[in-house]
Design an enzyme around this catalytic site. Structure first.
Site, PDB file in Angstrom:
ATOM      1  N   HIS A   1      12.144  10.729   1.735  1.00  0.00           N
ATOM      2  CA  HIS A   1      12.320   9.743   2.809  1.00  0.00           C
ATOM      3  C   HIS A   1      11.976   8.322   2.376  1.00  0.00           C
ATOM      4  O   HIS A   1      12.199   7.383   3.113  1.00  0.00           O
ATOM      5  CB  HIS A   1      11.466  10.096   4.022  1.00  0.00           C
ATOM      6  CG  HIS A   1       9.999   9.815   3.807  1.00  0.00           C
ATOM      7  ND1 HIS A   1       9.190  10.652   3.093  1.00  0.00           N
ATOM      8  CD2 HIS A   1       9.227   8.788   4.191  1.00  0.00           C
ATOM      9  CE1 HIS A   1       7.972  10.156   3.053  1.00  0.00           C
ATOM     10  NE2 HIS A   1       7.950   9.019   3.699  1.00  0.00           N
TER      11      HIS A   1
HETATM   12  C1  UD1 Z   1       6.898   5.854   7.729  1.00  0.00           C
HETATM   13  C2  UD1 Z   1       5.774   5.264   6.868  1.00  0.00           C
HETATM   14  C3  UD1 Z   1       5.633   6.106   5.604  1.00  0.00           C
HETATM   15  C4  UD1 Z   1       5.474   7.582   5.923  1.00  0.00           C
HETATM   16  C5  UD1 Z   1       6.642   8.016   6.800  1.00  0.00           C
HETATM   17  C6  UD1 Z   1       6.577   9.471   7.179  1.00  0.00           C
HETATM   18  C7  UD1 Z   1       5.421   2.826   6.889  1.00  0.00           C
HETATM   19  C8  UD1 Z   1       5.663   1.573   6.136  1.00  0.00           C
HETATM   20  N1  UD1 Z   1       6.078   3.911   6.439  1.00  0.00           N
HETATM   21  O1  UD1 Z   1       8.111   5.692   7.024  1.00  0.00           O
HETATM   22  O2  UD1 Z   1       4.485   5.676   4.904  1.00  0.00           O
HETATM   23  O3  UD1 Z   1       5.455   8.315   4.727  1.00  0.00           O
HETATM   24  O4  UD1 Z   1       6.632   7.212   7.982  1.00  0.00           O
HETATM   25  O5  UD1 Z   1       7.737   9.845   7.872  1.00  0.00           O
HETATM   26  O6  UD1 Z   1       4.672   2.823   7.835  1.00  0.00           O
HETATM   27  N2  UD1 Z   1      13.489   7.131  12.614  1.00  0.00           N
HETATM   28  C9  UD1 Z   1      14.009   7.947  13.589  1.00  0.00           C
HETATM   29  N3  UD1 Z   1      13.127   8.576  14.424  1.00  0.00           N
HETATM   30  C10 UD1 Z   1      11.780   8.431  14.332  1.00  0.00           C
HETATM   31  C11 UD1 Z   1      11.265   7.590  13.330  1.00  0.00           C
HETATM   32  C12 UD1 Z   1      12.128   6.949  12.484  1.00  0.00           C
HETATM   33  O7  UD1 Z   1      15.212   8.124  13.720  1.00  0.00           O
HETATM   34  O8  UD1 Z   1      11.044   9.036  15.112  1.00  0.00           O
HETATM   35  C13 UD1 Z   1      14.436   6.474  11.663  1.00  0.00           C
HETATM   36  C14 UD1 Z   1      14.898   5.121  12.073  1.00  0.00           C
HETATM   37  O9  UD1 Z   1      16.191   4.939  11.602  1.00  0.00           O
HETATM   38  C15 UD1 Z   1      13.955   4.194  11.326  1.00  0.00           C
HETATM   39  C16 UD1 Z   1      13.743   4.968  10.047  1.00  0.00           C
HETATM   40  O10 UD1 Z   1      13.766   6.331  10.423  1.00  0.00           O
HETATM   41  O11 UD1 Z   1      14.491   2.954  11.155  1.00  0.00           O
HETATM   42  C17 UD1 Z   1      12.469   4.641   9.337  1.00  0.00           C
HETATM   43  O12 UD1 Z   1      11.332   4.791  10.184  1.00  0.00           O
HETATM   44  P1  UD1 Z   1       9.978   3.956   9.898  1.00  0.00           P
HETATM   45  O13 UD1 Z   1       8.928   4.301  10.846  1.00  0.00           O
HETATM   46  O14 UD1 Z   1      10.339   2.537   9.708  1.00  0.00           O
HETATM   47  O15 UD1 Z   1       9.521   4.413   8.486  1.00  0.00           O
HETATM   48  P2  UD1 Z   1       9.524   5.800   7.750  1.00  0.00           P
HETATM   49  O16 UD1 Z   1      10.563   5.746   6.697  1.00  0.00           O
HETATM   50  O17 UD1 Z   1       9.519   6.978   8.677  1.00  0.00           O
END
Ligand code: UD1
Length: 362
Positions: free
Chosen positions: A206
């Protein structure tokens, strides 16, 4: 009576707060408040974990959702400042290294509310990783640095942190892992997945540095495709990763691989604890595979958890296909490796509870 505000927000936070809230719940002189920032919001990424890990319902939901780093961090700060002004905590507890961790720490520090950071002191040395910035800022501002391993103590001391702020308490994720291992059976998964004990690999991916770059992502999937010819692979797909597969048109590499939605905590533990091998770019999974004695290939250039290499089952193999495949060959000749780092014993939460009591009431 003292008030502790615990902050969670993203998937890897819940299993770190659950045992601590549990260890503190019998303290009559502590009021605990749980704040969920909503950095993750899909059922499978957040609320499901709260229920499974028997966390109380959050007292406050900030519902910040996704966004750029600045937007997400700012939204947590605005919401969390209001919580701090209303609840007037004596201590804020943050865990791990996600944006919510750093944002809550910044707010508390500016309001002069003490912060305890659980999982302090980890360093990858790689500022291209957003979590590394979160770790540096959080540890610089926190008053109590609770470390999972001795290398973390060494990192903090090398940065000039006064030794009296640092307490080596062990790895709290392992408390949650040990508590749930007895119910994490393959039978739980069999209605959905046809799995044989130690006869498959688990893959998770991820990290933006892996999945947001088409060339890197393609290279990893080429190696994964090759490995799947010899060992069946199960791949629970993070929402970000699913989007990138579609965007870059990489579906063909995933033929023959069993894809699932993101799994809940116990289902994922059932999957990982019976696997032959774990392939991942996750931080926590390096630790969990070490505790389980299962070989892990970390698909990253570096790790903030070197103890999983020196005292565990982890190999940091990078993202180049030939290196991943060489790591696979080496890992397949590993036998069950049972070496746990010091204080990864399932009793970290009570140790932290003792430290917090001393901090609040001494
Ligand atoms: C975040 C953490 C990372 C952790 C990871 C675990 C930061 C900088 N990153 O990264 O350290 O390892 O979580 O998963 O804090 N999205 C969904 N549904 C959700 C959450 C996210 O669809 O419930 C999608 C969205 O498109 C979003 C993308 O995932 O833009 C990224 O989510 P984000 O919370 O920005 O970071 P992670 O990559 O999950």
């Amino acid at each position: 009576m003292k008030t502790i505000v615990h902050v969670v927000g993203a998937r890897p936070n819940y299993m770190k707060i659950a045992p601590l809230m549990d260890a503190l719940k019998s303290s009559p002189d502590i009021r605990q408040i749980l704040v969920n920032t909503g950095q993750h919001y899909d059922e499978a990424m957040s609320k499901g974990f709260l229920r499974e890990l028997a966390l109380p319902l959050p007292d406050r939901d900030l519902e910040v959702g996704s966004g750029s780093h600045a937007v997400q961090t700012a939204k947590v700060m605005i919401g969390f400042e209001e919580v701090c002004l209303t609840e007037k905590p004596d201590l804020v507890v943050v865990v791990g290294d996600v944006n919510s961790t750093m944002a809550a720490t910044l707010v508390a520090a500016k309001l002069r509310i003490p912060v305890a950071h659980v999982e302090a002191g980890l360093r990858s040395g790689d500022l291209a990783m957003p979590e590394e910035i979160n770790r540096l800022v959080t540890d610089r501002l926190a008053d109590l640095l609770l470390t999972p391993s001795q290398d973390a103590d060494d990192n903090l001391k090398a940065e000039g942190v006064p030794p009296e702020k640092i307490v080596f308490v062990g790895n709290i994720m392992i408390d949650t892992l040990m508590r749930h291992l007895p119910i994490a059976t393959l039978d739980r998964l069999r209605p959905r997945l046809d799995l044989k004990e130690r006869a498959y690999a688990v893959l998770t991916l991820h990290r933006p540095s892996n999945v947001d770059r088409p060339q890197t992502f393609t290279g990893i999937l080429e190696a994964v495709h090759e490995i799947a010819r010899e060992l069946p692979i199960v791949f629970p797909v993070h929402p970000r990763t699913r989007e990138r597969v579609r965007e870059f048109g990489l579906e063909r590499y995933l033929e023959g691989i069993t894809l699932t939605e993101p799994l809940g905590y116990i289902d994922f533990l059932s999957l990982s604890s019976h696997a032959r091998l774990v392939l991942s770019d996750s931080g926590g999974l390096q630790e969990e595979s070490t505790a389980l004695g299962i070989p892990c290939l970390t698909l990253r250039a570096n790790t903030e958890r070197p103890i999983t290499v020196t005292h565990g089952t982890n190999r940091v193999v990078g993202m180049i296909p030939a290196d991943i495949l060489a790591g696979f060959r080496a890992a397949m000749s590993d036998t069950h490796l049972d070496r746990r780092p010091p204080l990864w014993d399932g009793h970290t939460a009570p140790r932290i509870a003792t430290v917090l009591h001393k901090f609040l009431f001494a």
